[in-house]
Design a protein around this motif. Structure first.
Motif, PDB file in Angstrom:
ATOM      1  N   ALA A  80       0.787  -1.258   0.044  1.00  0.00           N
ATOM      2  CA  ALA A  80      -0.148  -0.040   0.162  1.00  0.00           C
ATOM      3  C   ALA A  80       0.886   1.379   0.026  1.00  0.00           C
ATOM      4  O   ALA A  80       0.506   2.499  -0.749  1.00  0.00           O
ATOM      5  N   THR A  81       1.737   1.291   0.792  1.00  0.00           N
ATOM      6  CA  THR A  81       2.818   2.380   0.893  1.00  0.00           C
ATOM      7  C   THR A  81       3.427   2.749  -0.636  1.00  0.00           C
ATOM      8  O   THR A  81       3.385   3.811  -1.047  1.00  0.00           O
ATOM      9  N   GLY A  82       3.935   1.462  -1.466  1.00  0.00           N
ATOM     10  CA  GLY A  82       4.308   1.828  -2.486  1.00  0.00           C
ATOM     11  C   GLY A  82       3.187   2.323  -3.626  1.00  0.00           C
ATOM     12  O   GLY A  82       3.477   3.402  -4.066  1.00  0.00           O
ATOM     13  N   ALA A  83       2.197   2.011  -3.480  1.00  0.00           N
ATOM     14  CA  ALA A  83       0.951   2.409  -4.128  1.00  0.00           C
ATOM     15  C   ALA A  83       0.694   4.083  -3.875  1.00  0.00           C
ATOM     16  O   ALA A  83       0.683   4.796  -4.820  1.00  0.00           O
ATOM     17  N   LEU A  84       0.750   4.331  -2.569  1.00  0.00           N
ATOM     18  CA  LEU A  84       0.577   5.758  -2.025  1.00  0.00           C
ATOM     19  C   LEU A  84       1.518   6.587  -2.460  1.00  0.00           C
ATOM     20  O   LEU A  84       0.941   7.844  -2.898  1.00  0.00           O
ATOM     21  N   GLN A  85       2.676   6.160  -2.524  1.00  0.00           N
ATOM     22  CA  GLN A  85       3.754   6.998  -2.979  1.00  0.00           C
ATOM     23  C   GLN A  85       4.030   7.436  -4.316  1.00  0.00           C
ATOM     24  O   GLN A  85       4.389   8.433  -4.847  1.00  0.00           O
ATOM     25  N   SER A  86       2.845   6.657  -5.114  1.00  0.00           N
ATOM     26  CA  SER A  86       3.138   6.984  -6.781  1.00  0.00           C
ATOM     27  C   SER A  86       1.824   7.625  -7.012  1.00  0.00           C
ATOM     28  O   SER A  86       1.729   8.234  -8.067  1.00  0.00           O
ATOM     29  N   ILE A  87       1.090   8.293  -5.891  1.00  0.00           N
ATOM     30  CA  ILE A  87       0.054   9.084  -6.257  1.00  0.00           C
ATOM     31  C   ILE A  87       0.580  10.564  -6.224  1.00  0.00           C
ATOM     32  O   ILE A  87       1.150  11.177  -5.619  1.00  0.00           O
ATOM     33  N   PRO A  88       0.240  11.357  -7.486  1.00  0.00           N
ATOM     34  CA  PRO A  88       0.818  12.663  -7.889  1.00  0.00           C
ATOM     35  C   PRO A  88       0.216  13.584  -6.646  1.00  0.00           C
ATOM     36  O   PRO A  88      -0.881  13.652  -6.419  1.00  0.00           O
ATOM     37  N   LEU A 127      -8.269   5.919  -2.954  1.00  0.00           N
ATOM     38  CA  LEU A 127      -8.877   4.574  -2.987  1.00  0.00           C
ATOM     39  C   LEU A 127      -8.782   4.147  -4.439  1.00  0.00           C
ATOM     40  O   LEU A 127      -8.188   3.125  -4.568  1.00  0.00           O
ATOM     41  N   PRO A 128      -8.766   5.026  -5.438  1.00  0.00           N
ATOM     42  CA  PRO A 128      -8.786   4.426  -6.886  1.00  0.00           C
ATOM     43  C   PRO A 128      -7.299   4.120  -7.132  1.00  0.00           C
ATOM     44  O   PRO A 128      -7.083   3.268  -8.158  1.00  0.00           O
ATOM     45  N   HIS A 129      -6.364   4.918  -6.595  1.00  0.00           N
ATOM     46  CA  HIS A 129      -4.822   4.669  -6.904  1.00  0.00           C
ATOM     47  C   HIS A 129      -4.548   3.335  -6.251  1.00  0.00           C
ATOM     48  O   HIS A 129      -3.473   2.609  -6.588  1.00  0.00           O
ATOM     49  N   LEU A 130      -5.192   3.098  -4.984  1.00  0.00           N
ATOM     50  CA  LEU A 130      -4.520   1.927  -4.182  1.00  0.00           C
ATOM     51  C   LEU A 130      -5.107   0.576  -4.884  1.00  0.00           C
ATOM     52  O   LEU A 130      -4.489  -0.302  -4.903  1.00  0.00           O
ATOM     53  N   ARG A 131      -6.302   0.723  -5.376  1.00  0.00           N
ATOM     54  CA  ARG A 131      -7.190  -0.670  -5.755  1.00  0.00           C
ATOM     55  C   ARG A 131      -6.167  -1.282  -6.737  1.00  0.00           C
ATOM     56  O   ARG A 131      -6.043  -2.445  -6.628  1.00  0.00           O
ATOM     57  N   PRO A 132      -5.539  -0.683  -7.870  1.00  0.00           N
ATOM     58  CA  PRO A 132      -4.932  -1.558  -8.615  1.00  0.00           C
ATOM     59  C   PRO A 132      -3.678  -2.349  -8.147  1.00  0.00           C
ATOM     60  O   PRO A 132      -3.438  -3.355  -8.782  1.00  0.00           O
ATOM     61  N   ALA A 133      -3.044  -1.705  -7.303  1.00  0.00           N
ATOM     62  CA  ALA A 133      -2.051  -2.404  -6.636  1.00  0.00           C
ATOM     63  C   ALA A 133      -2.447  -3.311  -5.537  1.00  0.00           C
ATOM     64  O   ALA A 133      -1.904  -4.485  -5.539  1.00  0.00           O
ATOM     65  N   MET A 134      -3.556  -2.995  -4.730  1.00  0.00           N
ATOM     66  CA  MET A 134      -3.784  -3.911  -3.589  1.00  0.00           C
ATOM     67  C   MET A 134      -4.688  -5.224  -3.904  1.00  0.00           C
ATOM     68  O   MET A 134      -4.612  -6.209  -3.560  1.00  0.00           O
ATOM     69  N   LEU A 135      -5.616  -4.954  -5.189  1.00  0.00           N
ATOM     70  CA  LEU A 135      -6.423  -5.817  -5.626  1.00  0.00           C
ATOM     71  C   LEU A 135      -5.598  -7.305  -5.854  1.00  0.00           C
ATOM     72  O   LEU A 135      -6.023  -8.460  -5.362  1.00  0.00           O
TER      73      LEU A 135
END
Lengths: 313, 338
Positions: free
Chosen positions: B220-228, B251-259
């Motif tokens: 999740a951290t990886g995904a969060l850090q990629s959000i502009p 949430l929309p940015h987390l989903r593709p990594a977390m799912l």
């Protein structure tokens, strides 16, 4: 993903304030929030560290065979428990060194075989087109989905029939390694293929233009570039062997072949009656430490591989 | 042979790929893996299907022993009839528990993982790197060690859990020694057939929560850090509050990594051998037994190799169905926002 760079580069941006009327500077926490978050994060850290602290303190506390009360800082810490388990970990007359060597041999066989065989296949899947490619990839995916235990029965009866002289393949570390490899190899291929897919093809094209053969291009260009994924895959193979339990427990009859994980089973729960808990703790730490330390060092590669794989689905 | 992929490579690459179109090269690279997997992976799986229609047992083990008898679909019927010698075995109950076990674990892992990643991602937070270094520890410890240590932590007399309760709540309220046997307490906490949840389930859940959330947090951290960051600024300008920003941007940015990771975690947890086998031993009354531990006992304790083979075939179809369903669900929810 969690490189120091990513953290430091985010700071200057955060330091540039975009002041809106009546609100505090962006990127700053109020003291109250800072304290609240710190308390929360500390509490989480305590739950994470508690089991580890418990085992470490128990391994250093040899005053009691059984811990009668919670005591995270032992009064007279000593390494006696470590000395005891290294001298003789179980009732069986097998030394710690023998157990460790067996685990090491098993881990090394699985690690080396899964990577060397796997990387060749991964390269073929990633770069070449051949008859049956899609079918084979699906077959490997289907096997990946299965737990290793699903092939326990057929592998046991099959390997048991391979007898040369007095040597039964089933009752040997090689037999166990083969059984583990059956599940580890598909994983190794899949894991490495995903990484090879991200290496640009132009690099090999240039090399083959210069007259290198396919094999030379693979050895000189692809292999050096895929060191991180090879290291991680080799390490996963190593862990699979080092902590292997169910095949060894089922296959091996002779004590001189037993592994660390098998000895660990004899120290838990209903069997624990004869083992001092400090010995159990010291033994657990000795088994976990080598792989845990390496994991910490490889962490960055393992996790970036995980996130790449995750995003790509 | 060489024309197999003529359509794939574009004109500028043709000279390069023509040489590689040689299928012989491909098969040379594939050969070691094909040989090994044919012998120790695919052949056993096929052999297993044959075994599942026989009464393969201890007396058929040696190379010189007689071949087992053909018994038709008897092994499959025995499993569905709960007639496989393992005490307290109930196929429907084990399957239900197994699904519930995997589902609850993954939900907890993902929610905790994302929540803690969000917390660690707050701007201006101190000691961030220290916390991240501590939180990774459960990930690096081998699961077999985690299972054996947590087994002993839940020991009624000598385990850390009861001792912790005694030395805090117990001392505070002057209570008698607390000696709850978490892993073996016979009466179930929740029991509506086919779902039976003994106290041991919650002990297993606690151990697996400790083990499972940190890696989810890392993903999740990886995904969060990629959000502009400007997405948040834009949302703020539109007057979005914290919750709205979370829903519309995070949430929309987390989903593709977390799912995909959650699906992967579901399968891993569904097949998690060590915790059930070492912590509760499947008890009490087989209520925390999983499909994998049952399969293991069929071979290791009952020596019913034919029945074990049939059981593995069931496992295969259950996992296949689960993979198809989770992939469908994954695709459906992914396209929802896209």
């Amino acid at each position: 993903m969690i490189t120091p760079n990513a953290l430091t580069t985010s700071n200057p941006a955060a330091a540039v304030p975009t002041v809106a009327a009546g609100t505090r500077h962006k990127g700053e926490l109020s003291l109250r929030r800072q304290i609240l978050y710190q308390i929360l994060l500390l509490a989480i850290a305590v739950t994470v560290l508690f089991p580890i602290a418990w085992v470490v303190s128990m391994s250093l506390d040899t005053t009691n065979a059984r811990p009668t009360g919670l005591n995270l800082i032992p009064a007279n810490p000593s390494f006696d428990a470590y000395r005891t388990v290294i001298a003789q970990p179980t009732q069986n007359p097998v030394s710690f060194v023998q157990l460790a060597l067996n685990s090491l041999l098993l881990a090394a066989m699985i690690s080396i075989l899964s990577v060397t065989i796997g990387v060749l296949a991964a390269y073929a899947f990633s770069r070449m087109h051949f008859h049956g490619r899609e079918f084979l990839m699906l077959a490997i995916l289907a096997v990946l989905m299965l737990p290793a235990i699903a092939t326990l029965a057929p592998l046991y009866v099959m390997l048991n029939k391979v007898v040369v002289g007095g040597f039964n393949l089933r009752d040997s570390l090689i037999g166990v390694a083969l059984a583990v490899l059956a599940g580890q190899l598909p994983f190794a291929i899949w894991n490495m293929k995903g990484y090879l897919d991200t290496i640009p093809r132009e690099l090999e094209e240039a090399a083959t233009m210069d007259g290198a053969s396919r094999l030379q291009a693979f050895i000189r260009i692809i292999l050096p570039l895929s060191t991180p994924v090879i290291a991680v895959t080799a390490f996963f193979g190593f862990i699979a062997g080092w902590t292997e339990f169910y095949f060894s427990w089922q296959f091996l009859d002779h004590e001189q072949n037993f592994t660390l994980a098998m000895a660990l089973n004899g120290m838990v729960g209903q069997y624990a009656g004869s083992t001092p808990w400090s010995s159990f703790a010291a033994f657990s730490i000795l088994v976990a430490l080598p792989v845990s330390v390496v994991y910490l060092f490889l962490q960055r590669y393992i996790i970036s591989g995980l996130t790449i794989g995750g995003v790509k689905g | 042979m060489t024309a197999a992929t003529a359509g794939v490579a574009g004109p500028p690459r043709r000279s390069f790929w023509r040489r590689s179109l040689n299928a012989r090269t491909a098969y040379t690279f594939m050969l070691p893996a094909l040989l090994v997997m044919a012998v120790i992976t695919f052949y056993p799986l096929v052999y297993q299907i044959w075994m599942s229609f026989t009464d393969y047992g201890l007396r058929n083990l040696k190379a010189t022993s007689p071949a087992p008898n053909y018994v038709g679909i008897n092994n499959y019927i025995r499993i569905l009839d709960n007639n496989i010698v393992i005490p307290n075995f109930d196929f429907l109950r084990v399957l239900t528990f197994n699904l519930f076990w995997a589902f609850t674990n993954v939900i907890i892992h993902v929610v905790l993982g994302v929540a803690i990643a969000l917390l660690l991602n707050v701007k201006g937070l101190r000691f961030r790197r220290l916390y991240r270094a501590v939180y990774i520890l459960p990930v690096v410890i081998p699961p077999i060690i985690v299972a054996t240590v947590w087994r002993n932590m839940f020991d009624p007399q000598y385990g850390a859990i009861n001792q912790l309760i005694n030395s805090t709540v117990g001392v505070l309220f002057k209570l008698p020694p607390f000696t709850l046997d978490w892993l073996n307490k016979p009466d179930a906490v929740f029991s509506v057939y086919p779902l039976v949840l003994p106290l041991a389930y919650f002990a297993l859940l606690a151990a697996n929560t400790w083990l499972g959330w940190p890696l989810n947090s890392v993903v999740a951290t990886g995904a969060l850090q990629s959000i502009p960051a400007d997405l948040y600024e834009a949302a703020e300008m539109d007057g979005a509050g914290a919750w709205m920003k979370f829903r519309v941007v995070t949430l929309p940015h987390l989903r593709p990594a977390m799912l995909p990771y959650a699906i992967y975690g579901f399968v891993i947890t569904f097949n998690l051998f060590y915790l059930s086998y070492f912590m509760s031993g499947g008890g009490p009354f087989g209520q925390t037994e999983l499909l994998v531990t049952t399969a293991y006992r069929l071979v290791n304790e009952q020596h019913l190799y034919g029945v074990a083979a049939a059981f593995a075939v069931f496992q295969f179809f259950i996992l296949l169905a689960l993979t198809l369903v989770t992939n469908k669900l994954g695709k459906a929810t992914a396209s929802y926002d896209a």
